[in-house]
Design an enzyme around this catalytic site. Sequence first.
Site, PDB file in Angstrom:
ATOM      1  N   TYR A 172       0.828  -1.215   0.000  1.00  0.00           N
ATOM      2  CA  TYR A 172       0.000   0.000   0.000  1.00  0.00           C
ATOM      3  C   TYR A 172       0.858   1.260   0.000  1.00  0.00           C
ATOM      4  O   TYR A 172       0.636   2.191   0.774  1.00  0.00           O
ATOM      5  CB  TYR A 172      -0.946  -0.005   1.202  1.00  0.00           C
ATOM      6  CG  TYR A 172      -1.877  -1.194   1.234  1.00  0.00           C
ATOM      7  CD1 TYR A 172      -2.938  -1.282   0.338  1.00  0.00           C
ATOM      8  CD2 TYR A 172      -1.678  -2.225   2.143  1.00  0.00           C
ATOM      9  CE1 TYR A 172      -3.783  -2.377   0.353  1.00  0.00           C
ATOM     10  CE2 TYR A 172      -2.528  -3.326   2.157  1.00  0.00           C
ATOM     11  CZ  TYR A 172      -3.574  -3.389   1.261  1.00  0.00           C
ATOM     12  OH  TYR A 172      -4.408  -4.487   1.280  1.00  0.00           O
ATOM     13  N   TYR A 179     -13.122  -7.154   5.225  1.00  0.00           N
ATOM     14  CA  TYR A 179     -11.848  -7.294   4.501  1.00  0.00           C
ATOM     15  C   TYR A 179     -11.416  -8.751   4.619  1.00  0.00           C
ATOM     16  O   TYR A 179     -11.407  -9.312   5.718  1.00  0.00           O
ATOM     17  CB  TYR A 179     -10.768  -6.381   5.077  1.00  0.00           C
ATOM     18  CG  TYR A 179      -9.400  -6.639   4.473  1.00  0.00           C
ATOM     19  CD1 TYR A 179      -9.056  -6.104   3.239  1.00  0.00           C
ATOM     20  CD2 TYR A 179      -8.477  -7.448   5.117  1.00  0.00           C
ATOM     21  CE1 TYR A 179      -7.814  -6.364   2.667  1.00  0.00           C
ATOM     22  CE2 TYR A 179      -7.232  -7.713   4.556  1.00  0.00           C
ATOM     23  CZ  TYR A 179      -6.910  -7.167   3.329  1.00  0.00           C
ATOM     24  OH  TYR A 179      -5.697  -7.439   2.767  1.00  0.00           O
ATOM     25  N   ASP A 238     -14.150 -15.848   8.734  1.00  0.00           N
ATOM     26  CA  ASP A 238     -12.758 -15.433   8.542  1.00  0.00           C
ATOM     27  C   ASP A 238     -12.228 -14.968   9.894  1.00  0.00           C
ATOM     28  O   ASP A 238     -12.482 -13.853  10.324  1.00  0.00           O
ATOM     29  CB  ASP A 238     -12.713 -14.309   7.506  1.00  0.00           C
ATOM     30  CG  ASP A 238     -11.324 -13.725   7.306  1.00  0.00           C
ATOM     31  OD1 ASP A 238     -10.416 -14.052   8.098  1.00  0.00           O
ATOM     32  OD2 ASP A 238     -11.152 -12.898   6.378  1.00  0.00           O
ATOM     33  N   LYS A 276      -2.344 -15.690  10.335  1.00  0.00           N
ATOM     34  CA  LYS A 276      -1.650 -14.720  11.181  1.00  0.00           C
ATOM     35  C   LYS A 276      -1.031 -15.343  12.427  1.00  0.00           C
ATOM     36  O   LYS A 276       0.086 -15.845  12.386  1.00  0.00           O
ATOM     37  CB  LYS A 276      -2.591 -13.565  11.546  1.00  0.00           C
ATOM     38  CG  LYS A 276      -2.892 -12.623  10.382  1.00  0.00           C
ATOM     39  CD  LYS A 276      -3.584 -11.366  10.828  1.00  0.00           C
ATOM     40  CE  LYS A 276      -3.938 -10.456   9.672  1.00  0.00           C
ATOM     41  NZ  LYS A 276      -2.791  -9.852   8.989  1.00  0.00           N
TER      42      LYS A 276
END
Length: 428
Positions: free
Chosen positions: A15, A143, A248, A277
């Site tokens: 980003y 997201y 998720d 993660k």
Amino acid sequence: MTPLAFDARHLWHPYTNVAKPGPMHLIAEAEGVWLTRDDGVRMVDAMSSWWCAIHGHRHPAITSAMADQLGRMPHVMFGGLTHAPAIELGRKLVAMLPEGLNRIFYCDSGSVSVEVALKMAVQYHKARGRDAKVGFATIRGGYHGDTWKAMSVCDPVNGMHGLFRGALSIQHFVPRPPVAFGAPWPEDPAQNGLASLAQLLAEQGEKIAALILEPVVQGAGGMYFYHPEWLRGARALCEAHDVLVIFDEIATGFGRTGEMFAMDHAGIAPDILCLGKALTGGHISFAATIATAEVAHTIGESAAGVFMHGPTYMANPLACAAGCASLGLLEAGAWRGQVAAIAQQMQAELAPARDLPGVADVRVLGAIGVIEMATPVDPSIAHRLAPETGVWLRPFARNIYAMPPYTITPEELRRVTSAMVALAGGAA
């Protein structure tokens, strides 16, 4: 050319505009909650390096397990072969997950885990002769990763839909659950947000393979915490329309919200679960997509006979060893008290930010603390201040937030909350 000059000229960061990369810190070492720059400046990693280093950096239990595995077998293909680290990690996952989630598909990253889950849902329905069920429903503000299909179920306004319009699949979106976590729950579907989902499924359910969402906490979509009761209602609606449910938990799994999994706040389980993660304590990229036996067996009994996915580094032994060590630390149970203490301290120390001009909200859930501003925050300001404050923060959109390692001390956390409040005051 200095290392930072080379980085600025040749390396592309996430980003980031390569023409204007902004401030950059050269990290030479990471240990515990601390990041040390090449010039010796130290900063608390209040981000847990994008939420994964829950035990802190370079935890000896995890690094020793990886070193031991590295000396024996760094990698071997998982097609037709298996190994002890994959089996042991599977045992640990099945033991800590809700009953029924017991078919584990290892993959490379959280975003790939979402891709795998979406493919599972479509292949499951095709196996049952429901060829029209290829679309997905989700809630706004979500997201789910940067890979191709995952992007299509991210928020259609604040995500990347606009940029890739015409290339991404068009999915079905309903408003995000309107009732905040901890607020009174209204039974009226028109007030609690379930009416929108009910209408969508009634009109389009025959075309929808699954509902995918982040349970309770929307992470990169805005750090929004919503009422767990919405999940229970959504689950019932999906069952009535033969729509699978995908959770998720890549960001929320393994204790971050104060429960082992965010879905535990609702007391329900999905048909397919995505984890990543913190699975390895942030020491190496790894993820898992976990399905019920019914989903897995239906796919296996189809004409295809197999699930159509197989990453080269699937079940990488080095990552599995890290995962076993990370879950072993969670099994010891200290995380629950650590997260509760972090929550209590952040609630007290972030509270003064409510009175600052420009602050829209302050909220805490588990080891997640958020100061939401009325207008977007320039992250480069936090990046430039990091050496001075001794805290690494990476704000996004309107949110100044922290998701620190569970091992952070009260003194280190006080440094983090002070930096957050100071940044909010300066950003106002």
